[in-house]
Design an enzyme around this catalytic site. Structure first.
Site, PDB file in Angstrom:
ATOM      1  N   GLY A 189       0.827  -1.191   0.000  1.00  0.00           N
ATOM      2  CA  GLY A 189       0.000   0.000   0.000  1.00  0.00           C
ATOM      3  C   GLY A 189       0.867   1.249   0.000  1.00  0.00           C
ATOM      4  O   GLY A 189       2.095   1.184   0.110  1.00  0.00           O
ATOM      5  N   GLY A 192       6.601  -2.670   5.265  1.00  0.00           N
ATOM      6  CA  GLY A 192       6.618  -2.165   6.629  1.00  0.00           C
ATOM      7  C   GLY A 192       6.901  -0.690   6.752  1.00  0.00           C
ATOM      8  O   GLY A 192       6.164   0.136   6.217  1.00  0.00           O
ATOM      9  N   LEU A 193       8.003  -0.336   7.453  1.00  0.00           N
ATOM     10  CA  LEU A 193       8.274   1.061   7.765  1.00  0.00           C
ATOM     11  C   LEU A 193       9.677   1.460   7.344  1.00  0.00           C
ATOM     12  O   LEU A 193      10.575   0.621   7.219  1.00  0.00           O
ATOM     13  CB  LEU A 193       8.074   1.334   9.257  1.00  0.00           C
ATOM     14  CG  LEU A 193       9.020   0.661  10.268  1.00  0.00           C
ATOM     15  CD1 LEU A 193      10.332   1.428  10.437  1.00  0.00           C
ATOM     16  CD2 LEU A 193       8.329   0.519  11.620  1.00  0.00           C
ATOM     17  N   ALA A 194       9.847   2.771   7.127  1.00  0.00           N
ATOM     18  CA  ALA A 194      11.156   3.357   6.814  1.00  0.00           C
ATOM     19  C   ALA A 194      11.318   4.607   7.669  1.00  0.00           C
ATOM     20  O   ALA A 194      10.510   5.538   7.564  1.00  0.00           O
ATOM     21  CB  ALA A 194      11.260   3.697   5.333  1.00  0.00           C
ATOM     22  N   CYS A 223       5.151   9.994  -0.776  1.00  0.00           N
ATOM     23  CA  CYS A 223       3.892   9.402  -0.323  1.00  0.00           C
ATOM     24  C   CYS A 223       2.675  10.113  -0.902  1.00  0.00           C
ATOM     25  O   CYS A 223       1.570  10.013  -0.368  1.00  0.00           O
ATOM     26  CB  CYS A 223       3.822   9.372   1.197  1.00  0.00           C
ATOM     27  SG  CYS A 223       5.174   8.445   1.953  1.00  0.00           S
TER      28      CYS A 223
END
Length: 242
Positions: free
Chosen positions: A83, A163-165, A181
């Site tokens: 996503g 996941g995350l950055a 984004c």
């Protein structure tokens, strides 16, 4: 979230700098193994060489330079099934890819994303930074109107990947070539830029993120995967075909 029951341990794989395509293939393999019950919940902790990625909505218009020019910037482009919108990964950015069973944790997708945000907010606070979640319209973690952490996840049949950055001290110039984004007119920032204290080595911040993520999702402990096993899996991912 479920806080009771048997002791739950999160396995952590510290992989160093990994090419994006290799990390993607490794995630696909691990999700299949997690779904089959062959491995426990785990998290990959790594950094990428300069890489732009697009989410499943394929918002190519938010890439502000021709794809053909990315090689001149020393960067790659990958289209993914996560996503979120376009983002950048690069050196000195902490990336965590949790491979989890949300059913076992007792979470839905929204609460899971909020947990990823909470982990980054907690680590930012260790360095005197008051960060906040972006909410439904601006997913991720922000310091005022400046984004310090991005989130883009894939959830398939209750199992997570991507996941995350979290920006420790990446070259923020790379973000000028995208609408990060998909949110225009907002800055991207980093822990280095916002903190009023000296930062420890990046590895320490990676470890703090992993520990915070484990607490957020009620794991009782973190177990480091043996380095030789990580190296073997990465070698296999690098030589396999996508």
């Amino acid at each position: 979230m479920s806080g009771g029951g048997a002791k739950r341990v999160l396995e952590a794989w510290k992989l160093g700098v990994v090419k994006y395509g290799d990390a993607l293939r490794l995630q696909e393999r691990l999700v299949a193994d997690r779904r089959a019950g062959r491995i426990p919940d785990l998290v990959l902790s790594l950094q990428h060489p300069p890489t732009y990625t697009l989410g499943k909505r394929r918002t190519d218009h938010n890439l502000l330079v021709p794809e053909s020019s990315l090689g001149g910037l020393g960067a790659e482009l990958h289209r993914t099934e996560r996503g979120g919108d376009v983002t950048f990964h690069g050196p000195r950015q902490a990336v965590l890819y949790p491979i989890l069973s949300l059913r076992d944790i007792g979470l839905g997708a929204r609460r899971y994303v909020e947990g990823l945000e909470s982990a980054m907010i907690e680590v930012a606070s260790l360095y005197g930074i008051k960060a906040r979640p972006g909410g439904a319209c601006e997913t991720g973690v922000w310091v005022g109107d400046r984004k310090i952490g991005a989130i883009g996840v894939r959830i398939s049949s209750g199992f997570t990947s991507h996941g995350l950055a979290f920006n420790i001290d990446p070259d923020l110039g790379y973000f000028k070539h995208i609408v990060p984004c998909g949110i225009a007119d907002k800055e991207v920032t980093s822990l280095r830029r916002e903190a009023a204290v000296e930062l420890p080595p990046d590895e320490v911040i990676h470890d703090q993120l992993v520990q915070s993520l484990a607490r957020t999702f009620y794991f009782s402990d973190v177990k480091l995967k043996d380095d030789s096993e990580c190296a073997e899996m990465m070698c296999s991912a690098a030589t396999s075909q996508s």
